[in-house]
Design an enzyme around this catalytic site. Structure first.
Site, PDB file in Angstrom:
ATOM      1  N   LYS A   1       8.595  -2.706  16.036  1.00 45.96           N
ATOM      2  CA  LYS A   1       8.954  -1.278  14.503  1.00 45.96           C
ATOM      3  C   LYS A   1       9.917  -0.581  16.509  1.00 45.96           C
ATOM      4  CE  LYS A   1       6.458  -0.854  11.679  1.00 45.96           C
ATOM      5  NZ  LYS A   1       7.684  -1.307  10.422  1.00 45.96           N
TER       6      LYS A   1
ATOM      7  N   TYR B   1       0.197  -0.940  -0.190  1.00 47.03           N
ATOM      8  CA  TYR B   1       0.165  -0.353   0.413  1.00 47.03           C
ATOM      9  C   TYR B   1       0.908   1.367   0.299  1.00 47.03           C
ATOM     10  CZ  TYR B   1      -3.016   3.207   2.158  1.00 47.03           C
ATOM     11  OH  TYR B   1      -4.340   4.089   2.554  1.00 47.03           O
TER      12      TYR B   1
ATOM     13  N   ASN C   1      -2.196   7.728  10.746  1.00 52.38           N
ATOM     14  CA  ASN C   1      -3.153   6.425   9.886  1.00 52.38           C
ATOM     15  C   ASN C   1      -3.442   6.946   8.312  1.00 52.38           C
ATOM     16  OD1 ASN C   1      -3.424   6.268  13.086  1.00 52.38           O
ATOM     17  ND2 ASN C   1      -4.971   4.890  12.587  1.00 52.38           N
TER      18      ASN C   1
ATOM     19  N   SER D   1       6.180   3.785  12.791  1.00 55.80           N
ATOM     20  CA  SER D   1       4.599   3.610  13.139  1.00 55.80           C
ATOM     21  C   SER D   1       4.590   4.615  14.172  1.00 55.80           C
ATOM     22  CB  SER D   1       4.065   2.614  13.384  1.00 55.80           C
ATOM     23  OG  SER D   1       2.655   2.577  13.726  1.00 55.80           O
TER      24      SER D   1
ATOM     25  N   ASN E   1       1.413  -9.884   0.979  1.00 61.04           N
ATOM     26  CA  ASN E   1       0.396  -8.791   0.834  1.00 61.04           C
ATOM     27  C   ASN E   1       0.167  -7.872  -0.235  1.00 61.04           C
ATOM     28  OD1 ASN E   1      -1.700  -7.960   2.360  1.00 61.04           O
ATOM     29  ND2 ASN E   1      -0.473  -6.596   3.500  1.00 61.04           N
TER      30      ASN E   1
ATOM     31  N   TYR F   1       3.954  -6.283  17.291  1.00 61.65           N
ATOM     32  CA  TYR F   1       3.725  -5.617  16.122  1.00 61.65           C
ATOM     33  C   TYR F   1       4.840  -4.004  17.136  1.00 61.65           C
ATOM     34  CZ  TYR F   1       3.327  -2.284  12.305  1.00 61.65           C
ATOM     35  OH  TYR F   1       3.342  -0.492  11.885  1.00 61.65           O
TER      36      TYR F   1
HETATM   37  P1  NAD Z   1       1.893  -3.805   3.337  1.00 57.01           P
HETATM   38  O1  NAD Z   1       0.890  -4.936   3.783  1.00 57.01           O
HETATM   39  O2  NAD Z   1       0.650  -2.972   2.286  1.00 57.01           O
HETATM   40  O3  NAD Z   1       3.340  -3.525   2.588  1.00 57.01           O
HETATM   41  C1  NAD Z   1       4.000  -4.509   2.989  1.00 57.01           C
HETATM   42  C2  NAD Z   1       4.770  -5.545   1.231  1.00 57.01           C
HETATM   43  O4  NAD Z   1       5.641  -5.435   1.814  1.00 57.01           O
HETATM   44  C3  NAD Z   1       3.504  -5.875   0.949  1.00 57.01           C
HETATM   45  O5  NAD Z   1       4.203  -6.278  -0.440  1.00 57.01           O
HETATM   46  C4  NAD Z   1       3.959  -7.885   1.179  1.00 57.01           C
HETATM   47  O6  NAD Z   1       4.181  -8.332   0.606  1.00 57.01           O
HETATM   48  C5  NAD Z   1       5.793  -7.323   0.866  1.00 57.01           C
HETATM   49  N1  NAD Z   1       6.699  -8.158   2.435  1.00 57.01           N
HETATM   50  C6  NAD Z   1       6.316  -7.979   3.408  1.00 57.01           C
HETATM   51  N2  NAD Z   1       7.443  -9.291   4.013  1.00 57.01           N
HETATM   52  C7  NAD Z   1       8.147  -9.474   3.372  1.00 57.01           C
HETATM   53  C8  NAD Z   1       9.164  -9.413   3.200  1.00 57.01           C
HETATM   54  N3  NAD Z   1      10.102 -10.386   4.137  1.00 57.01           N
HETATM   55  N4  NAD Z   1      10.153  -9.365   2.172  1.00 57.01           N
HETATM   56  C9  NAD Z   1       9.441  -8.815   1.204  1.00 57.01           C
HETATM   57  N5  NAD Z   1       8.598  -8.290   0.806  1.00 57.01           N
HETATM   58  C10 NAD Z   1       7.940  -8.563   1.764  1.00 57.01           C
HETATM   59  O7  NAD Z   1       1.715  -3.014   4.430  1.00 57.01           O
HETATM   60  P2  NAD Z   1       1.824  -1.094   3.960  1.00 57.01           P
HETATM   61  O8  NAD Z   1       0.574  -0.376   5.121  1.00 57.01           O
HETATM   62  O9  NAD Z   1       1.955  -0.719   2.885  1.00 57.01           O
HETATM   63  O10 NAD Z   1       3.270  -0.800   5.105  1.00 57.01           O
HETATM   64  C11 NAD Z   1       4.725  -0.924   4.984  1.00 57.01           C
HETATM   65  C12 NAD Z   1       5.512  -0.211   6.084  1.00 57.01           C
HETATM   66  O11 NAD Z   1       4.609   1.140   6.988  1.00 57.01           O
HETATM   67  C13 NAD Z   1       5.375  -1.611   7.038  1.00 57.01           C
HETATM   68  O12 NAD Z   1       6.289  -1.338   7.571  1.00 57.01           O
HETATM   69  C14 NAD Z   1       3.582  -0.714   8.302  1.00 57.01           C
HETATM   70  O13 NAD Z   1       4.836  -1.825   9.203  1.00 57.01           O
HETATM   71  C15 NAD Z   1       4.346   0.328   8.353  1.00 57.01           C
HETATM   72  N6  NAD Z   1       3.089   1.281   8.562  1.00 57.01           N
HETATM   73  C16 NAD Z   1       2.035   1.167   7.803  1.00 57.01           C
HETATM   74  C17 NAD Z   1       1.196   1.999   8.345  1.00 57.01           C
HETATM   75  C18 NAD Z   1      -0.940   1.518   7.967  1.00 57.01           C
HETATM   76  O14 NAD Z   1      -1.219   1.762   8.690  1.00 57.01           O
HETATM   77  N7  NAD Z   1      -0.462   0.634   6.974  1.00 57.01           N
HETATM   78  C19 NAD Z   1       1.339   2.994   9.463  1.00 57.01           C
HETATM   79  C20 NAD Z   1       2.406   2.629  10.190  1.00 57.01           C
HETATM   80  C21 NAD Z   1       3.362   1.981   9.533  1.00 57.01           C
HETATM   81  C1  WQD Z   2      -8.892   3.876  14.013  1.00 64.02           C
HETATM   82  C2  WQD Z   2     -10.414   4.323  15.017  1.00 64.02           C
HETATM   83  C3  WQD Z   2     -10.627   1.767  16.757  1.00 64.02           C
HETATM   84  C4  WQD Z   2     -11.965  -0.263  12.602  1.00 64.02           C
HETATM   85  C5  WQD Z   2      -3.340   1.010  14.188  1.00 64.02           C
HETATM   86  C6  WQD Z   2      -2.106   0.616  14.462  1.00 64.02           C
HETATM   87  C7  WQD Z   2      -0.888   1.243  14.331  1.00 64.02           C
HETATM   88  C8  WQD Z   2      -1.018   1.426  12.928  1.00 64.02           C
HETATM   89  C9  WQD Z   2      -2.297   2.137  12.218  1.00 64.02           C
HETATM   90  C10 WQD Z   2       0.562   0.629  11.828  1.00 64.02           C
HETATM   91  C11 WQD Z   2      -9.203   3.389  16.507  1.00 64.02           C
HETATM   92  C12 WQD Z   2     -11.831   2.145  16.192  1.00 64.02           C
HETATM   93  C13 WQD Z   2     -11.984   0.672  14.296  1.00 64.02           C
HETATM   94  C14 WQD Z   2     -13.044  -0.240  13.488  1.00 64.02           C
HETATM   95  C15 WQD Z   2     -13.691   1.088  14.778  1.00 64.02           C
HETATM   96  N1  WQD Z   2       0.069   0.821  12.023  1.00 64.02           N
HETATM   97  N2  WQD Z   2     -12.235   1.481  14.551  1.00 64.02           N
HETATM   98  N3  WQD Z   2     -14.189   0.633  14.099  1.00 64.02           N
HETATM   99  O1  WQD Z   2      -6.003   1.603  15.920  1.00 64.02           O
HETATM  100  O2  WQD Z   2      -5.258   4.122  15.150  1.00 64.02           O
HETATM  101  O3  WQD Z   2      -3.835   2.007  14.409  1.00 64.02           O
HETATM  102  O4  WQD Z   2      -3.601   1.004  12.123  1.00 64.02           O
HETATM  103  O5  WQD Z   2       1.757   1.098  12.189  1.00 64.02           O
HETATM  104  O6  WQD Z   2       0.095   0.538  14.714  1.00 64.02           O
HETATM  105  O7  WQD Z   2      -2.298   0.006  16.040  1.00 64.02           O
HETATM  106  O8  WQD Z   2      -6.266   2.161  13.307  1.00 64.02           O
HETATM  107  O9  WQD Z   2      -7.659   2.425  11.633  1.00 64.02           O
HETATM  108  O10 WQD Z   2      -7.592   0.379  13.292  1.00 64.02           O
HETATM  109  O11 WQD Z   2      -8.320   2.449  14.179  1.00 64.02           O
HETATM  110  O12 WQD Z   2     -13.815   1.694  15.766  1.00 64.02           O
HETATM  111  O13 WQD Z   2     -13.885  -1.207  12.625  1.00 64.02           O
HETATM  112  O14 WQD Z   2     -11.540   3.235  14.800  1.00 64.02           O
HETATM  113  O15 WQD Z   2     -11.007   2.050  17.750  1.00 64.02           O
HETATM  114  O16 WQD Z   2     -10.351   4.312  17.698  1.00 64.02           O
HETATM  115  P1  WQD Z   2      -4.818   2.489  14.985  1.00 64.02           P
HETATM  116  P2  WQD Z   2      -7.411   1.855  13.021  1.00 64.02           P
END
Ligand code: NAD
Ligand code: WQD
Length: 335
Positions: free
Chosen positions: A153, A12, A179, A125, A36, A149
Protein backbone atom coordinates in the site's frame (compact mmCIF):
# COMPACT_ATOMS: atom_id res chain seq x y z
CA UNK A 1 -22.84 7.42 -20.78
CA UNK A 2 -19.31 7.09 -19.52
CA UNK A 3 -18.66 4.47 -16.88
CA UNK A 4 -16.42 3.89 -13.91
CA UNK A 5 -14.23 0.78 -14.10
CA UNK A 6 -14.25 -1.05 -10.78
CA UNK A 7 -11.36 -3.45 -10.31
CA UNK A 8 -12.17 -6.10 -7.70
CA UNK A 9 -15.81 -5.02 -7.97
CA UNK A 10 -17.22 -8.35 -6.80
CA UNK A 11 -15.26 -8.19 -3.54
CA UNK A 12 -16.47 -6.87 -0.21
CA UNK A 13 -15.87 -3.12 -0.52
CA UNK A 14 -16.01 -3.01 -4.33
CA UNK A 15 -19.49 -4.56 -4.48
CA UNK A 16 -20.92 -2.06 -1.98
CA UNK A 17 -19.30 0.77 -3.92
CA UNK A 18 -20.94 -0.43 -7.14
CA UNK A 19 -24.33 -0.09 -5.41
CA UNK A 20 -23.56 3.41 -4.11
CA UNK A 21 -22.36 4.52 -7.54
CA UNK A 22 -25.60 3.44 -9.24
CA UNK A 23 -27.61 5.15 -6.48
CA UNK A 24 -25.75 8.33 -7.34
CA UNK A 25 -26.21 8.22 -11.08
CA UNK A 26 -23.00 6.50 -12.18
CA UNK A 27 -22.66 3.38 -14.30
CA UNK A 28 -19.97 0.79 -13.76
CA UNK A 29 -17.95 -1.92 -15.46
CA UNK A 30 -16.38 -4.59 -13.28
CA UNK A 31 -13.20 -6.60 -13.67
CA UNK A 32 -12.53 -9.34 -11.12
CA UNK A 33 -10.60 -12.62 -11.31
CA UNK A 34 -12.84 -14.20 -8.62
CA UNK A 35 -9.78 -15.00 -6.53
CA UNK A 36 -11.61 -13.89 -3.38
CA UNK A 37 -15.19 -13.49 -4.57
CA UNK A 38 -17.96 -15.40 -6.28
CA UNK A 39 -19.79 -14.79 -9.50
CA UNK A 40 -23.20 -14.86 -7.78
CA UNK A 41 -22.34 -11.42 -6.32
CA UNK A 42 -22.90 -10.07 -9.84
CA UNK A 43 -26.52 -11.37 -9.82
CA UNK A 44 -27.02 -9.84 -6.38
CA UNK A 45 -25.67 -6.50 -7.59
CA UNK A 46 -27.99 -6.58 -10.59
CA UNK A 47 -30.88 -7.41 -8.27
CA UNK A 48 -30.11 -4.51 -5.93
CA UNK A 49 -29.36 -1.94 -8.64
CA UNK A 50 -31.90 -3.26 -11.19
CA UNK A 51 -29.25 -2.67 -13.87
CA UNK A 52 -27.36 -4.92 -16.22
CA UNK A 53 -23.71 -4.59 -15.24
CA UNK A 54 -20.81 -5.25 -17.65
CA UNK A 55 -18.49 -7.83 -16.13
CA UNK A 56 -15.09 -9.03 -17.33
CA UNK A 57 -13.63 -12.07 -15.60
CA UNK A 58 -9.87 -11.78 -15.50
CA UNK A 59 -6.77 -10.40 -13.90
CA UNK A 60 -5.94 -6.71 -13.73
CA UNK A 61 -2.32 -7.64 -14.54
CA UNK A 62 -3.55 -8.83 -17.97
CA UNK A 63 -2.95 -5.71 -20.06
CA UNK A 64 -4.57 -7.17 -23.17
CA UNK A 65 -7.78 -7.72 -21.23
CA UNK A 66 -7.59 -4.16 -19.90
CA UNK A 67 -7.12 -2.87 -23.46
CA UNK A 68 -10.18 -4.85 -24.54
CA UNK A 69 -12.23 -3.30 -21.73
CA UNK A 70 -11.09 0.26 -22.48
CA UNK A 71 -11.80 -0.30 -26.18
CA UNK A 72 -15.27 -1.76 -25.67
CA UNK A 73 -16.49 0.50 -22.87
CA UNK A 74 -16.47 4.22 -22.48
CA UNK A 75 -14.47 4.51 -19.26
CA UNK A 76 -14.09 7.91 -17.57
CA UNK A 77 -12.30 6.79 -14.42
CA UNK A 78 -11.23 3.81 -12.36
CA UNK A 79 -11.65 2.75 -8.75
CA UNK A 80 -8.93 0.23 -8.00
CA UNK A 81 -9.91 -2.26 -5.27
CA UNK A 82 -8.36 -5.44 -6.71
CA UNK A 83 -5.60 -6.86 -4.59
CA UNK A 84 -4.68 -9.26 -1.81
CA UNK A 85 -5.39 -8.04 1.71
CA UNK A 86 -4.49 -10.53 4.45
CA UNK A 87 -1.68 -9.24 6.66
CA UNK A 88 -0.62 -12.67 8.00
CA UNK A 89 -0.68 -14.31 4.57
CA UNK A 90 1.41 -11.48 3.17
CA UNK A 91 4.27 -12.52 5.48
CA UNK A 92 4.05 -16.10 4.13
CA UNK A 93 3.78 -15.28 0.42
CA UNK A 94 5.17 -11.73 0.12
CA UNK A 95 6.16 -12.02 -3.54
CA UNK A 96 2.59 -12.89 -4.54
CA UNK A 97 1.47 -9.78 -2.65
CA UNK A 98 3.98 -7.52 -4.39
CA UNK A 99 3.20 -9.08 -7.75
CA UNK A 100 -0.56 -8.84 -7.42
CA UNK A 101 -0.96 -5.50 -5.66
CA UNK A 102 1.83 -3.53 -7.31
CA UNK A 103 1.77 -5.41 -10.64
CA UNK A 104 -1.97 -4.81 -11.09
CA UNK A 105 -1.59 -1.10 -10.30
CA UNK A 106 1.24 -0.60 -12.80
CA UNK A 107 -0.55 -2.54 -15.56
CA UNK A 108 -3.69 -0.51 -14.91
CA UNK A 109 -1.90 2.85 -14.99
CA UNK A 110 -0.10 1.94 -18.21
CA UNK A 111 -3.30 1.03 -20.00
CA UNK A 112 -5.17 4.04 -18.58
CA UNK A 113 -2.41 6.20 -20.02
CA UNK A 114 -2.72 4.53 -23.44
CA UNK A 115 -6.43 5.38 -23.45
CA UNK A 116 -5.93 8.82 -21.92
CA UNK A 117 -8.08 8.04 -18.87
CA UNK A 118 -6.32 9.78 -16.01
CA UNK A 119 -8.71 9.58 -13.09
CA UNK A 120 -8.08 6.89 -10.46
CA UNK A 121 -9.23 6.29 -6.90
CA UNK A 122 -7.08 3.84 -4.98
CA UNK A 123 -7.92 1.66 -1.94
CA UNK A 124 -5.25 2.39 0.58
CA UNK A 125 -5.42 1.52 4.24
CA UNK A 126 -4.86 2.87 7.73
CA UNK A 127 -2.12 0.26 7.84
CA UNK A 128 0.14 2.87 6.18
CA UNK A 129 0.32 4.65 9.55
CA UNK A 130 2.28 1.66 10.85
CA UNK A 131 2.86 1.80 14.58
CA UNK A 132 2.16 5.51 14.88
CA UNK A 133 1.20 6.11 18.51
CA UNK A 134 -0.25 9.60 18.15
CA UNK A 135 -3.99 9.39 17.63
CA UNK A 136 -6.21 10.47 16.00
CA UNK A 137 -4.34 9.65 12.79
CA UNK A 138 -4.19 12.50 10.31
CA UNK A 139 -3.36 12.31 6.62
CA UNK A 140 -0.01 13.92 7.36
CA UNK A 141 0.87 11.59 10.27
CA UNK A 142 4.13 9.70 9.69
CA UNK A 143 3.86 6.70 7.39
CA UNK A 144 5.40 3.30 7.90
CA UNK A 145 4.76 -0.34 7.04
CA UNK A 146 5.13 -3.27 9.38
CA UNK A 147 4.36 -6.14 6.99
CA UNK A 148 4.48 -6.90 3.23
CA UNK A 149 0.78 -6.11 2.73
CA UNK A 150 1.24 -2.67 4.27
CA UNK A 151 4.38 -2.14 2.21
CA UNK A 152 2.41 -2.79 -1.00
CA UNK A 153 0.00 0.00 0.00
CA UNK A 154 2.85 2.38 0.85
CA UNK A 155 4.66 1.59 -2.41
CA UNK A 156 1.51 2.12 -4.44
CA UNK A 157 0.84 5.44 -2.73
CA UNK A 158 4.43 6.39 -3.65
CA UNK A 159 3.95 5.25 -7.26
CA UNK A 160 0.79 7.37 -7.54
CA UNK A 161 2.54 10.40 -6.04
CA UNK A 162 5.48 10.02 -8.48
CA UNK A 163 3.04 9.62 -11.36
CA UNK A 164 1.26 12.81 -10.39
CA UNK A 165 4.53 14.73 -10.00
CA UNK A 166 5.53 13.63 -13.50
CA UNK A 167 2.20 14.55 -15.10
CA UNK A 168 -0.15 16.92 -13.28
CA UNK A 169 -3.07 16.12 -15.57
CA UNK A 170 -3.71 12.95 -13.54
CA UNK A 171 -6.57 13.09 -11.03
CA UNK A 172 -5.76 10.76 -8.16
CA UNK A 173 -7.66 9.92 -4.98
CA UNK A 174 -5.97 7.89 -2.27
CA UNK A 175 -8.45 6.68 0.34
CA UNK A 176 -7.13 5.24 3.57
CA UNK A 177 -9.77 2.95 5.01
CA UNK A 178 -9.95 2.22 8.70
CA UNK A 179 -11.80 -1.01 9.72
CA UNK A 180 -14.71 -1.76 7.38
CA UNK A 181 -17.53 -3.88 8.81
CA UNK A 182 -21.25 -4.36 8.17
CA UNK A 183 -23.10 -5.16 4.98
CA UNK A 184 -25.77 -3.83 2.65
CA UNK A 185 -29.23 -3.58 4.25
CA UNK A 186 -30.67 -6.04 1.72
CA UNK A 187 -28.59 -8.83 3.30
CA UNK A 188 -27.65 -9.89 -0.25
CA UNK A 189 -24.02 -8.76 -0.27
CA UNK A 190 -21.44 -8.62 2.48
CA UNK A 191 -18.10 -10.00 3.51
CA UNK A 192 -17.64 -13.70 2.94
CA UNK A 193 -14.55 -14.83 4.78
CA UNK A 194 -12.51 -17.64 3.28
CA UNK A 195 -11.32 -20.06 5.99
CA UNK A 196 -10.64 -18.82 9.51
CA UNK A 197 -11.44 -15.09 9.64
CA UNK A 198 -8.51 -12.82 10.43
CA UNK A 199 -10.65 -9.85 11.26
CA UNK A 200 -12.55 -9.42 14.50
CA UNK A 201 -16.17 -8.98 13.39
CA UNK A 202 -16.31 -11.91 10.91
CA UNK A 203 -14.78 -14.05 13.68
CA UNK A 204 -17.40 -12.92 16.20
CA UNK A 205 -20.12 -13.75 13.66
CA UNK A 206 -18.79 -17.31 13.33
CA UNK A 207 -18.88 -17.65 17.12
CA UNK A 208 -22.48 -16.38 17.07
CA UNK A 209 -23.31 -18.97 14.41
CA UNK A 210 -21.85 -21.74 16.60
CA UNK A 211 -18.99 -22.49 14.20
CA UNK A 212 -16.30 -21.50 16.69
CA UNK A 213 -16.47 -21.89 20.48
CA UNK A 214 -15.33 -18.44 21.57
CA UNK A 215 -13.71 -15.21 20.42
CA UNK A 216 -9.98 -15.11 21.00
CA UNK A 217 -9.37 -11.62 22.36
CA UNK A 218 -5.77 -10.83 21.47
CA UNK A 219 -4.40 -9.00 24.49
CA UNK A 220 -6.03 -7.45 27.57
CA UNK A 221 -3.02 -5.49 28.78
CA UNK A 222 -2.96 -2.63 26.27
CA UNK A 223 -3.02 0.91 27.50
CA UNK A 224 -6.70 1.35 26.60
CA UNK A 225 -9.87 1.77 28.65
CA UNK A 226 -10.39 -2.00 29.15
CA UNK A 227 -6.98 -3.32 28.05
CA UNK A 228 -8.16 -4.56 24.64
CA UNK A 229 -7.26 -3.07 21.24
CA UNK A 230 -9.15 -0.01 20.03
CA UNK A 231 -10.05 0.50 16.37
CA UNK A 232 -12.13 2.79 14.16
CA UNK A 233 -14.84 0.54 12.70
CA UNK A 234 -16.70 2.01 9.74
CA UNK A 235 -19.86 0.72 8.04
CA UNK A 236 -18.98 -0.54 4.58
CA UNK A 237 -21.90 1.41 3.07
CA UNK A 238 -20.51 4.65 4.52
CA UNK A 239 -17.08 3.71 3.21
CA UNK A 240 -18.52 2.96 -0.22
CA UNK A 241 -20.24 6.34 -0.34
CA UNK A 242 -16.86 7.95 0.38
CA UNK A 243 -15.77 6.76 -3.07
CA UNK A 244 -18.67 8.56 -4.73
CA UNK A 245 -17.65 11.76 -2.95
CA UNK A 246 -14.00 11.31 -3.92
CA UNK A 247 -14.94 10.83 -7.58
CA UNK A 248 -17.13 13.94 -7.49
CA UNK A 249 -14.30 15.93 -5.96
CA UNK A 250 -11.87 14.81 -8.67
CA UNK A 251 -14.40 16.03 -11.23
CA UNK A 252 -14.10 19.61 -10.01
CA UNK A 253 -10.70 19.77 -8.29
CA UNK A 254 -7.88 18.07 -10.15
CA UNK A 255 -4.84 16.88 -8.28
CA UNK A 256 -3.72 14.23 -5.88
CA UNK A 257 -6.02 13.99 -2.90
CA UNK A 258 -5.56 11.83 0.19
CA UNK A 259 -8.33 11.16 2.69
CA UNK A 260 -8.85 9.04 5.75
CA UNK A 261 -12.16 7.22 5.65
CA UNK A 262 -13.07 6.47 9.24
CA UNK A 263 -15.61 7.64 11.82
CA UNK A 264 -13.16 9.22 14.26
CA UNK A 265 -14.44 7.03 17.10
CA UNK A 266 -12.51 4.12 18.57
CA UNK A 267 -14.13 1.00 20.03
CA UNK A 268 -12.37 -1.70 22.02
CA UNK A 269 -12.65 -5.41 21.24
CA UNK A 270 -14.95 -5.82 24.26
CA UNK A 271 -17.15 -2.90 23.07
CA UNK A 272 -17.53 -4.66 19.73
CA UNK A 273 -18.38 -8.00 21.33
CA UNK A 274 -21.03 -6.27 23.47
CA UNK A 275 -22.50 -4.43 20.47
CA UNK A 276 -22.65 -7.67 18.51
CA UNK A 277 -24.42 -9.45 21.39
CA UNK A 278 -27.00 -6.69 21.47
CA UNK A 279 -27.53 -6.72 17.71
CA UNK A 280 -27.81 -10.50 17.42
CA UNK A 281 -29.32 -11.27 20.80
CA UNK A 282 -26.79 -14.07 21.12
CA UNK A 283 -24.30 -14.46 23.98
CA UNK A 284 -20.74 -14.31 22.63
CA UNK A 285 -18.23 -16.22 24.77
CA UNK A 286 -14.68 -14.90 24.69
CA UNK A 287 -11.29 -15.70 26.21
CA UNK A 288 -8.17 -13.61 26.55
CA UNK A 289 -5.12 -14.64 24.55
CA UNK A 290 -1.65 -13.18 24.12
CA UNK A 291 -1.32 -10.06 21.99
CA UNK A 292 -1.28 -10.75 18.26
CA UNK A 293 2.19 -9.97 16.85
CA UNK A 294 2.26 -6.68 14.97
CA UNK A 295 -0.92 -5.27 16.59
CA UNK A 296 -1.00 -1.80 18.09
CA UNK A 297 -3.07 -0.61 21.04
CA UNK A 298 -5.12 2.10 19.41
CA UNK A 299 -5.92 3.29 15.89
CA UNK A 300 -8.60 5.75 14.87
CA UNK A 301 -8.95 8.42 12.25
CA UNK A 302 -9.05 12.13 12.34
CA UNK A 303 -11.89 12.41 9.79
CA UNK A 304 -11.92 16.22 9.55
CA UNK A 305 -10.07 16.57 6.23
CA UNK A 306 -12.54 14.27 4.45
CA UNK A 307 -15.45 16.14 6.07
CA UNK A 308 -14.13 19.55 5.13
CA UNK A 309 -13.04 18.80 1.58
CA UNK A 310 -15.49 16.17 0.31
CA UNK A 311 -18.31 16.33 2.86
CA UNK A 312 -17.70 12.81 4.07
CA UNK A 313 -19.29 11.89 7.39
CA UNK A 314 -20.13 8.34 8.46
CA UNK A 315 -23.87 7.91 9.09
CA UNK A 316 -24.01 4.52 10.73
CA UNK A 317 -23.09 3.72 14.33
CA UNK A 318 -21.67 0.56 15.84
CA UNK A 319 -25.16 -0.95 16.43
CA UNK A 320 -26.09 -0.81 12.75
CA UNK A 321 -22.65 -2.05 11.73
CA UNK A 322 -23.18 -5.18 13.84
CA UNK A 323 -26.87 -5.66 12.89
CA UNK A 324 -26.11 -5.43 9.19
CA UNK A 325 -23.03 -7.61 9.43
CA UNK A 326 -25.01 -10.29 11.25
CA UNK A 327 -27.99 -10.10 8.87
CA UNK A 328 -25.71 -11.03 5.97
CA UNK A 329 -23.47 -13.49 7.73
CA UNK A 330 -26.19 -15.47 9.51
CA UNK A 331 -27.76 -16.26 6.14
CA UNK A 332 -24.52 -17.98 5.15
CA UNK A 333 -24.61 -20.32 8.12
CA UNK A 334 -28.13 -20.59 9.45
CA UNK A 335 -30.58 -21.75 6.79
P1 NAD B 1 -11.85 -8.45 -1.28
O1 NAD B 1 -10.84 -9.54 -1.28
O2 NAD B 1 -13.22 -8.77 -0.80
O3 NAD B 1 -11.97 -7.81 -2.74
C1 NAD B 1 -10.89 -7.75 -3.63
C2 NAD B 1 -11.41 -8.29 -4.96
O4 NAD B 1 -10.37 -8.20 -5.92
C3 NAD B 1 -11.84 -9.76 -4.91
O5 NAD B 1 -13.10 -9.90 -5.50
C4 NAD B 1 -10.76 -10.49 -5.69
O6 NAD B 1 -11.28 -11.63 -6.36
C5 NAD B 1 -10.30 -9.42 -6.65
N1 NAD B 1 -8.90 -9.52 -7.11
C6 NAD B 1 -7.78 -9.70 -6.35
N2 NAD B 1 -6.69 -9.65 -7.12
C7 NAD B 1 -7.11 -9.43 -8.41
C8 NAD B 1 -6.47 -9.26 -9.64
N3 NAD B 1 -5.14 -9.30 -9.75
N4 NAD B 1 -7.23 -9.06 -10.75
C9 NAD B 1 -8.58 -9.00 -10.67
N5 NAD B 1 -9.25 -9.15 -9.52
C10 NAD B 1 -8.53 -9.35 -8.39
O7 NAD B 1 -11.22 -7.24 -0.43
P2 NAD B 1 -11.92 -5.93 0.11
O8 NAD B 1 -12.03 -6.05 1.57
O9 NAD B 1 -13.10 -5.59 -0.70
O10 NAD B 1 -10.75 -4.88 -0.16
C11 NAD B 1 -10.71 -4.10 -1.33
C12 NAD B 1 -9.48 -3.23 -1.32
O11 NAD B 1 -9.48 -2.43 -0.14
C13 NAD B 1 -8.16 -4.01 -1.27
O12 NAD B 1 -7.22 -3.33 -2.07
C14 NAD B 1 -7.76 -3.95 0.18
O13 NAD B 1 -6.36 -4.05 0.34
C15 NAD B 1 -8.27 -2.58 0.59
N6 NAD B 1 -8.54 -2.48 2.02
C16 NAD B 1 -9.36 -3.39 2.62
C17 NAD B 1 -9.59 -3.29 3.99
C18 NAD B 1 -10.45 -4.31 4.70
O14 NAD B 1 -10.32 -4.44 5.92
N7 NAD B 1 -11.32 -5.04 4.02
C19 NAD B 1 -9.03 -2.24 4.71
C20 NAD B 1 -8.21 -1.32 4.06
C21 NAD B 1 -7.98 -1.45 2.69
C1 WQD C 1 -9.22 -5.53 15.22
C2 WQD C 1 -8.94 -5.68 16.73
C3 WQD C 1 -7.19 -7.25 17.20
C4 WQD C 1 -9.32 -10.74 15.62
C5 WQD C 1 -6.64 -5.28 9.77
C6 WQD C 1 -5.45 -4.97 8.92
C7 WQD C 1 -5.58 -3.61 8.30
C8 WQD C 1 -6.92 -3.46 7.56
C9 WQD C 1 -8.08 -3.89 8.41
C10 WQD C 1 -6.57 -3.97 5.25
C11 WQD C 1 -7.45 -5.75 17.06
C12 WQD C 1 -8.51 -7.76 17.73
C13 WQD C 1 -8.95 -9.47 16.02
C14 WQD C 1 -9.59 -11.72 16.62
C15 WQD C 1 -9.10 -10.07 18.31
N1 WQD C 1 -6.98 -4.28 6.41
N2 WQD C 1 -8.85 -9.15 17.34
N3 WQD C 1 -9.48 -11.34 17.93
O1 WQD C 1 -5.81 -5.57 12.78
O2 WQD C 1 -7.11 -3.42 13.06
O3 WQD C 1 -6.71 -4.30 10.81
O4 WQD C 1 -7.83 -5.19 8.97
O5 WQD C 1 -5.98 -2.98 4.93
O6 WQD C 1 -4.51 -3.47 7.45
O7 WQD C 1 -4.29 -5.04 9.74
O8 WQD C 1 -8.30 -5.46 12.24
O9 WQD C 1 -10.24 -6.92 12.68
O10 WQD C 1 -7.94 -7.97 12.54
O11 WQD C 1 -8.50 -6.54 14.50
O12 WQD C 1 -9.01 -9.80 19.50
O13 WQD C 1 -9.91 -12.88 16.32
O14 WQD C 1 -9.49 -6.94 17.16
O15 WQD C 1 -6.15 -7.58 18.08
O16 WQD C 1 -7.29 -5.12 18.31
P1 WQD C 1 -6.88 -4.69 12.33
P2 WQD C 1 -8.79 -6.80 12.93
Amino acid sequence: MSKVLITGGLGYIGSHTVVELYENGYETVIIDNLYNSRIDVLDKLEKITKKKISFYKGDVRDKDLLRKIFSEEEISGVIHFAGLKAVGESCEIPIEYYDNNIGSTIALIEVMKEFNVKRIVFSSSATVYGKCKVVPLKEDSPLDATNPYGRTKLFIEGILKDLYESDKTWEIGILRYFNPVGAHKSGLIGERPNGTPNNLVPYIAEVAAGIRPHVRVFGNDYDTKDGTGVRDYIHVVDLAYGHVLALKKLDEAHGLLIYNLGTGTGYSVLDVIKAFEKASNIKIPYEFYDRRPGDIATSYADPTKALKEIGFKAKYGIEEMMEDHWRFQKNLYIK
